[in-house]
Design an enzyme around this catalytic site. Sequence first.
Site, PDB file in Angstrom:
ATOM      1  CG  ASN A   1     -18.158 -15.313  45.452  1.00  0.00           C
ATOM      2  OD1 ASN A   1     -18.386 -16.439  45.862  1.00  0.00           O
ATOM      3  ND2 ASN A   1     -17.111 -15.025  44.690  1.00  0.00           N
TER       4      ASN A   1
ATOM      5  CG  HIS B   1     -19.641  -9.964  40.016  1.00  0.00           C
ATOM      6  ND1 HIS B   1     -19.742  -9.053  41.051  1.00  0.00           N
ATOM      7  CD2 HIS B   1     -18.723 -10.881  40.416  1.00  0.00           C
ATOM      8  CE1 HIS B   1     -18.913  -9.408  42.018  1.00  0.00           C
ATOM      9  NE2 HIS B   1     -18.294 -10.520  41.675  1.00  0.00           N
TER      10      HIS B   1
ATOM     11  CG  ASP C   1     -11.882 -12.338  37.143  1.00  0.00           C
ATOM     12  OD1 ASP C   1     -12.920 -12.310  37.828  1.00  0.00           O
ATOM     13  OD2 ASP C   1     -10.743 -12.065  37.592  1.00  0.00           O
ATOM     14  CB  ILE C   2      -8.387  -8.344  36.142  1.00  0.00           C
ATOM     15  CG1 ILE C   2      -7.202  -7.542  35.666  1.00  0.00           C
ATOM     16  CG2 ILE C   2      -8.412  -8.469  37.649  1.00  0.00           C
ATOM     17  CD1 ILE C   2      -7.250  -6.072  36.084  1.00  0.00           C
TER      18      ILE C   2
END
Length: 128
Positions: free
Chosen positions: A97, A110, A39-40
């Site tokens: 989510n 995801h 994750d960024i």
Amino acid sequence: MPVKGLGEYDPQNVFAKILRGDIPSKRVYEDEWALAFQDINPQAPIHVLVIPKGAYISLADFTAKATDAEIAGFYRAVGKVAKELELEDPGYRVLTNMGVHAGQEVPHFHVHLFGGGYLGPMLQISGR
Ligand code: AMP
């Protein structure tokens, strides 16, 4: 901005671009069914995203439309990523989510995989 997680798949979403290799990502795992990358904006010492290779907007879309083989292959990949990152002991958390109330921002299904330290309580709801 949160998305609905329903409707038409947008092939220009950021994870579709990562799947196509149009934009870079720090890949940690790939097989026939799934791609995993860092994750960024990590929310834990280890924060990896696992995405299916097919074009599904959300968990609702994936579970309604994906084949049994895609679903099995995808969730096996999530388990494999956790194992390869040596998260099984002392443990990890998986989160998805779906839609506006959950704050889903990227309209490609995801799973977030968190680990690398104690993760705190399962859920914190702000504004209550
Ligand atoms: P969600 O709110 O569940 O849709 O989560 C979307 C996640 O995607 C967030 O944790 C973002 O930090 C992450 N993200 C967005 N763009 C990128 C990117 N280019 N590479 C890696 N992670 C990203």
